[in-house]
Design a protein around this motif. Sequence first.
Motif: not given
Length: 268
Positions: A106-114, A125-131
């Motif tokens: 997901d986007l960095p903003e959403m990974i931060d929220a997660q 494993t959280r990956l801060a990328y656009s799909a």
Amino acid sequence: MTQAELSGVPETALWTLRNRAEEALRPDSGYVDTEAVRLYRALAGEDFERFGPPSQVHSIRATVIDKIIVDFLATHPAGPVVALGEGLQTTYWRLGEPEVAWFSVDLPEMIDAQQRLLPPAPGITRLAYSALDRSWFGHVPSGPAVITAEGLFMYLPPGQIRVLIADLARHFPGGILLYDSIPRVFSALTMKGRVRLSDRYIAPPMPTSQSIRQARRLPGRIPGVVASEDLIPPRGRGRWASPVLRWVANAPVARALRPSLTLLRFGE
């Protein structure tokens, strides 16, 4: 910016969270989503009312996707599960925190929220990328995988979806992809800013639509896609349980005008 520190398209994760939690809280519902309820209550200061009246649509979608993941893991116990644009989905906890390789892209903003809002999950494993940024492929092993894209593709540029699916089929041979779609008329309304959930919230533009007929034509048109299936959701409550409504929704004309959930299978 909201209490959850989300804006734009990522903010829609709060919309789906509210709908799943409200359904799980109903005494007449069989839907269980303990983590969604916990997070919903933790965000009590959030203005969830801006999303209008609660709907069963997201809990029903979650129920279908849960079953497909469980069926996949029955034959691929190690996974992986790849959740594109996962947002604040709580699938991992509904499935009992399965011991599989689980990747949230997901986007960095959403990974931060997660990381701020969801419980610690060593299995994810959280990956801060656009799909659409293929860089994340380098972090996920190739081979059969179950890939989900809940509430994602409608927000992406139309011309890039098929290319992404072809790349997924190439990286995950023998895998499956689950995604939901909106009809063209609904997409057009969002592009004009005419989908108002309340006097305080207008749904973001959704430029990409797909009909059931278009989904059926994908095998042979997208390299690596060998089968396409329109998934029929289970019955819900009230009018969502009506056999008449289900019959109407699957009539030839209505099929072109309703949302859909598609399962694509990739060749070995």
